[in-house]
Design an enzyme around this catalytic site. Structure first.
Site, PDB file in Angstrom:
ATOM      1  N   ASP A  39      28.919  43.063 -56.647  1.00 26.57           N
ATOM      2  CA  ASP A  39      29.285  41.854 -57.382  1.00 26.57           C
ATOM      3  C   ASP A  39      29.469  42.126 -58.861  1.00 26.57           C
ATOM      4  O   ASP A  39      28.966  43.116 -59.405  1.00 26.57           O
ATOM      5  CB  ASP A  39      28.237  40.757 -57.179  1.00 26.57           C
ATOM      6  CG  ASP A  39      26.871  41.105 -57.773  1.00 26.57           C
ATOM      7  OD1 ASP A  39      26.427  42.264 -57.617  1.00 26.57           O
ATOM      8  OD2 ASP A  39      26.248  40.220 -58.390  1.00 26.57           O
TER       9      ASP A  39
ATOM     10  N   GLU B 200      23.556  41.363 -57.084  1.00 30.51           N
ATOM     11  CA  GLU B 200      22.614  41.957 -58.019  1.00 30.51           C
ATOM     12  C   GLU B 200      22.622  41.229 -59.353  1.00 30.51           C
ATOM     13  O   GLU B 200      21.574  41.060 -59.992  1.00 30.51           O
ATOM     14  CB  GLU B 200      22.968  43.441 -58.226  1.00 30.51           C
ATOM     15  CG  GLU B 200      21.923  44.243 -59.009  1.00 30.51           C
ATOM     16  CD  GLU B 200      22.208  44.335 -60.507  1.00 30.51           C
ATOM     17  OE1 GLU B 200      21.428  44.990 -61.216  1.00 30.51           O
ATOM     18  OE2 GLU B 200      23.212  43.745 -60.974  1.00 30.51           O
TER      19      GLU B 200
END
Length: 417
Positions: free
Chosen positions: A87, A182
């Site tokens: 991400d 994350e």
């Protein structure tokens, strides 16, 4: 020892391909992963891993990618995992990224064409001083680049391909883990460590060439809720106690010359409001609390509570609730028990011909939580810089050294077994 060569620019080709896939995570989403589009990249990575001959590569329902490079050693070697996250930060758009390669950088200002007001200047990016003659990758000026952490993804993928093509390089079992979410603190919420089956790990999610980070912040999140008193604004005298204004007073009362991100560096922690919402009757602010030791972190929480108590005394009909929750802890508490993880990482960096820099990180990685979940996990440089904004950049040559470091880590653990 074989030397990794970025043949046909395969490394930057991987990287520029990955950054064009929008994978922003969403802290307001309750789903796992928080955005389905993260799986778009996961499927690409799995297809490439399978094409390399890594037969067990797969994407699970939660958006995690798992893969195994089998051991080719006769020794009993600890299982090592390399981990990066898919991400990108919600802080800046990751849609429509247009990567640009500035070849043979010579110290000039880099003006990004889609928004010429976005300029990378050496004076503002000190690491650019070490990039003369290198190739710098940026976005075009309207988005972040996504080097955090797609540089790490590309490097692990390139290292995996190199190991698969060069079986004469002896190594133990290598595990690959790519995580979602994350950036919003949920990167390992649904990781299956039993399935992963690793003994030690390295996240590839760092900045400066040669850095190996064995220490992070300890981190808490805080939610402050204020219940005020609403009244018609035309008849509010002596009655209204605005929850919005109370929250504003609390934030204004926090130290400005210390304990804030704008005023701290090195090992200094902070109390940082990240969002505020609500109305006159009820309002809420969210904070992140950071420190390098747990005692200081607890003191920051106590200071926030004391500040609220002091402000709320002036509003006798209002109340508050402060909830502080643990996010992650300084991984050094765990890594100090396994010195070989850092020792072998340093040895691997030295083999690339660069000087290792053992240091702390003013932030956290998936490795922070993985370490406390039983998988000791320091962080290795990835060549990513100025994360979470339009000036984000990466160095191709630094990324090449990261690939070499990953390969060297695998072979050092085999040699030491």
């Amino acid at each position: 020892m074989l030397i990794y060569i970025n043949k046909n620019k395969s490394l930057q080709n991987r990287f520029t391909k990955y950054v064009q896939i929008d994978t922003q995570s969403d802290p307001s989403s309750p789903t796992v992963p928080s955005t389905e589009k993260q799986k778009d990249l996961g499927r690409v990575l799995v297809a490439e891993l399978l094409e390399m001959g890594i037969a067990d590569a797969h994407l699970d329902e939660y958006g995690y990618v798992y893969a195994t490079i089998p051991s080719n050693s006769d020794k009993k070697v600890p299982v090592i995992c390399f981990c990066s996250h898919m991400d990108t930060s919600p802080d800046c758009s990751g849609y429509g990224v247009k990567p640009l390669i500035h070849e043979n950088y010579q110290g000039q200002d880099l003006v990004l064409p889609d928004d010429p007001s976005v300029v990378l200047k050496m004076a503002e990016h000190p690491d650019l001083k070490h990039q003369i003659g290198n190739d710098i990758i940026t976005a075009s000026g309207t988005t972040l680049l996504g080097a955090d952490n797609k540089a790490g993804l590309a490097e692990i993928m390139e290292a995996a391909a190199f190991l698969m093509k060069n079986p004469e390089l002896k190594h133990g079992t290598i595990k690959i883990l790519f995580t979602p979410d994350e950036e919003i603190g949920r990167g390992v919420d649904k990781v299956n460590l039993e399935k992963l089956g690793a003994d030690f790990a390295y996240t590839i999610d760092g900045e400066t060439l040669g850095s190996i980070e064995d220490e992070t912040f300890s981190a808490d999140g805080a939610v402050l809720s204020i219940r005020g008193v609403s009244a018609h604004p035309g008849f509010a005298k002596g009655k209204m106690e605005s929850a919005i204004k109370i929250l504003s007073d609390v934030i204004s009362a926090l130290p400005a010359d210390c304990l804030s991100p704008e005023s701290t560096e090195a090992k200094e922690g902070f109390i940082h409001p990240v969002s505020i919402s609500g109305n006159v009757e009820q309002a809420e602010a969210r904070f992140i609390l950071r420190a390098f030791n747990d005692e200081e972190l607890a003191a920051n929480g106590e200071l926030l509570d004391a500040t609220v108590q002091n402000i709320i005394e002036d509003f006798p009909n209002s109340t508050y609730e402060l909830k502080i929750t643990e996010q992650y802890r300084n991984m050094k508490q765990v890594l100090d028990q396994y010195p070989q993880v850092i020792e072998y990482g340093i040895a691997a960096i030295k083999r690339t011909g660069i000087r290792p820099k053992q240091q702390s990180i003013r932030g956290g990685t998936d490795g922070s939580r993985l370490s406390f979940m039983g998988l000791p996990c320091p962080n290795i440089f990835a060549g990513e810089h100025a994360f979470h904004g339009k000036q984000e950049w990466a160095s191709v040559q630094d990324m090449e050294k990261a690939v070499e470091t990953i390969v060297n880590i695998a072979t050092v653990w085999e040699e030491k077994a």
